[in-house]
Scaffold this motif. Structure first.
Motif, PDB file in Angstrom:
ATOM      1  N   GLY A  44       0.836  -1.186   0.000  1.00  0.00           N
ATOM      2  CA  GLY A  44       0.000   0.000   0.000  1.00  0.00           C
ATOM      3  C   GLY A  44       0.872   1.238   0.000  1.00  0.00           C
ATOM      4  O   GLY A  44       2.109   1.147   0.014  1.00  0.00           O
TER       5      GLY A  44
ATOM      6  N   PHE B  87      -6.093   4.356  -4.041  1.00  0.00           N
ATOM      7  CA  PHE B  87      -6.494   3.012  -4.408  1.00  0.00           C
ATOM      8  C   PHE B  87      -7.479   3.098  -5.565  1.00  0.00           C
ATOM      9  O   PHE B  87      -8.208   4.081  -5.700  1.00  0.00           O
ATOM     10  CB  PHE B  87      -7.163   2.308  -3.219  1.00  0.00           C
ATOM     11  N   ILE B  96      -3.327   0.056  -6.908  1.00  0.00           N
ATOM     12  CA  ILE B  96      -2.858   1.305  -6.326  1.00  0.00           C
ATOM     13  C   ILE B  96      -2.250   2.141  -7.445  1.00  0.00           C
ATOM     14  O   ILE B  96      -1.590   1.614  -8.339  1.00  0.00           O
ATOM     15  CB  ILE B  96      -1.881   1.067  -5.163  1.00  0.00           C
TER      16      ILE B  96
END
Lengths: 134, 134
Positions: A44, B87, B96
């Motif tokens: 992420g 995202f 992402i």
């Protein structure tokens, strides 16, 4: 040195620090004044200088972290910001990366890095990035 | 509208054009003055406005192209350039993305997009991007 060459030089410094597992050099590559963020492959988003540098400390201190070389780097300058897109060669596989830089003092510092998988490959004759420090 | 809000608005216009399969709207999102490039998930780099828009024409004309919504967008402004990381929600999976914008006239235009896989997910309470046009 023109802007484009200076940005490619900064891009190569990033990969050199990565290859050398040199956390001080990696720290010097990243901006101290502007917001920084990083997207490692599959991860992420990491936002904030402390958090980004902690991720690099973890990666560079891992003896199994890959040896990464940039290939076919291409640079575009947008005033006081710049973008490099390049392939990342790891053994015989490739990732693709977007590296964003900001002008800072007399040079350019990394403000964002995203790398992810690609099925593409660089041109067969693409050398390591121009400006490579070796 | 402040810079950050204006960039988030431009980012949402990109995803709105994607969802609407609207090639004219997608064309309007991308810069006409600055160098543009694009890294679709798993692809190699696409450089040049004609080449980037051709890739979008192919994607948007495909009825099986995914419906993409941005989530947890975060913006940083670097003078006349800006970066959004977010995202991308596609059904119940996520990519992402890094989206780079340049100030152009009275707004911001997309100059670079890279999206790739992630094992991370946005915070469960993250709404569609602020500034969403609906």
């Amino acid at each position: 040195m023109g802007d484009e060459q200076a940005v490619l030089f900064a891009n190569e410094a990033f990969y050199q620090a990565f290859r050398d597992r040199d956390i001080d050099a990696m720290d010097a590559v990243w901006s101290r004044r502007a917001p920084v963020s990083c997207v490692h492959p599959g991860w992420g988003p990491i936002r904030g200088r402390a958090e980004v540098m902690e991720s690099w400390r973890n990666i560079l201190s891992n003896p199994e972290s890959p040896v990464v070389e940039s290939r076919a780097a291409s640079v575009s300058v947008y005033g006081d910001a710049a973008l490099v897109t390049c392939f990342e060669r790891i053994d015989d596989t490739y990732l693709i990366a977007s590296n964003m830089f900001a002008r800072e003092g007399d040079g350019w510092r990394l403000v964002h890095h995203q790398a992810g998988p690609t099925t593409a490959t660089p041109p067969p004759d693409s050398d390591p990035t121009p400006g490579a420090m070796h």
